[in-house]
Scaffold this motif. Structure first.
Motif, PDB file in Angstrom:
ATOM      1  N   PHE A  66       2.102   1.628  -3.314  1.00 37.39           N
ATOM      2  CA  PHE A  66       1.236   2.109  -4.345  1.00 37.39           C
ATOM      3  C   PHE A  66       1.105   3.753  -4.069  1.00 37.39           C
ATOM      4  CE2 PHE A  66      -1.509  -1.950  -4.260  1.00 37.39           C
ATOM      5  CZ  PHE A  66      -0.229  -2.614  -5.337  1.00 37.39           C
ATOM      6  N   THR A  88      -1.233  -3.870 -10.722  1.00 40.65           N
ATOM      7  CA  THR A  88      -1.857  -2.643  -9.766  1.00 40.65           C
ATOM      8  C   THR A  88      -0.894  -1.510  -9.826  1.00 40.65           C
ATOM      9  OG1 THR A  88      -3.350  -4.390  -8.712  1.00 40.65           O
ATOM     10  CG2 THR A  88      -3.026  -1.991  -7.770  1.00 40.65           C
ATOM     11  N   GLU A 100       0.863  -1.085   0.065  1.00 40.29           N
ATOM     12  CA  GLU A 100      -0.124  -0.072  -0.158  1.00 40.29           C
ATOM     13  C   GLU A 100       0.885   1.248   0.070  1.00 40.29           C
ATOM     14  OE1 GLU A 100      -0.779  -2.758   1.848  1.00 40.29           O
ATOM     15  OE2 GLU A 100      -2.437  -3.371   1.097  1.00 40.29           O
ATOM     16  N   TYR A 160      -7.049   6.863  -4.409  1.00 42.08           N
ATOM     17  CA  TYR A 160      -6.240   5.832  -4.286  1.00 42.08           C
ATOM     18  C   TYR A 160      -6.150   5.688  -2.942  1.00 42.08           C
ATOM     19  CZ  TYR A 160      -5.084   4.472  -9.121  1.00 42.08           C
ATOM     20  OH  TYR A 160      -5.157   4.201 -10.213  1.00 42.08           O
ATOM     21  N   LYS A 164      -9.370   4.107  -1.668  1.00 42.67           N
ATOM     22  CA  LYS A 164      -9.156   2.568  -2.173  1.00 42.67           C
ATOM     23  C   LYS A 164      -8.717   1.882  -1.450  1.00 42.67           C
ATOM     24  CE  LYS A 164      -8.942  -0.126  -6.345  1.00 42.67           C
ATOM     25  NZ  LYS A 164      -8.712   0.058  -7.539  1.00 42.67           N
ATOM     26  N   TYR A 165      -7.456   2.234  -0.908  1.00 37.59           N
ATOM     27  CA  TYR A 165      -6.666   1.236  -0.229  1.00 37.59           C
ATOM     28  C   TYR A 165      -6.550   1.295   1.216  1.00 37.59           C
ATOM     29  CZ  TYR A 165      -5.088   0.197  -4.847  1.00 37.59           C
ATOM     30  OH  TYR A 165      -5.078  -0.408  -6.159  1.00 37.59           O
TER      31      TYR A 165
END
Length: 166
Positions: free
Chosen positions: A7, A81, A4, A32, A35-36
């Protein structure tokens, strides 16, 4: 660094690799974070640290990120991803700059999955995988910005839960 965090750093790097941060990119970053399930204040603090690092030495910051991707132990789905996050961020402001594509290609070099695997998942993204005519492009030492000095639209005066001074 967990996936995470990687990301989040991916989104930040691709938001910053053209030397500007646009309001549309901030919105994608916020999506994002949500979302995470990343904590907003903690994410803002991490991003502030990225801003400080990149302003000290952008070339070193980007090279360090590429090294972090190279040594990550992401599975294929997580790598896909990460690639999707990068492409979404590049496309988020509707202006695709050479510096963004060049940076994508540098990151792509350290991701150990095939082009066909990427195209199976993202069939309309073939342009990202084409050979680069200028592989020596250096997106390094000229990028500098301050995330708190971005001209934001009046409706978007809150960034990651913090009031931006205007």
């Amino acid at each position: 660094m967990n996936k995470e965090e990687l990301f989040l750093k991916t989104a930040f790097c691709f938001m910053a690799c053209d030397g500007r941060i646009e309001p549309q990119e901030i919105e994608v970053m916020k999506d994002y974070i949500s979302k995470y399930n990343l904590e907003i204040k903690e994410s803002a603090n991490i991003i502030d640290s990225y801003v400080n690092e990149i302003n000290k030495n952008s070339a070193s910051f980007f090279k360090k990120y590429i090294s972090e991707v190279a040594v990550s132990s992401l599975d294929t789905e997580a790598m896909l991803t990460l690639i999707k996050i990068a492409m979404d961020m590049i496309e988020s402001d509707n202006v695709i700059e050479y510096s963004e594509i060049a940076f994508f290609k540098k990151v792509r070099e350290v991701i150990p999955i095939s082009d066909s695997t990427i195209l199976d998942k993202y069939p309309d993204k073939e342009d990202y995988l084409l050979p680069d005519s200028n592989s020596d492009y250096d997106f390094g030492n000229t990028l500098s910005f301050d995330i708190h000095k971005i001209n934001m639209p009046k409706k978007s005066t809150i960034l990651f839960g913090y009031q931006i001074e205007e």
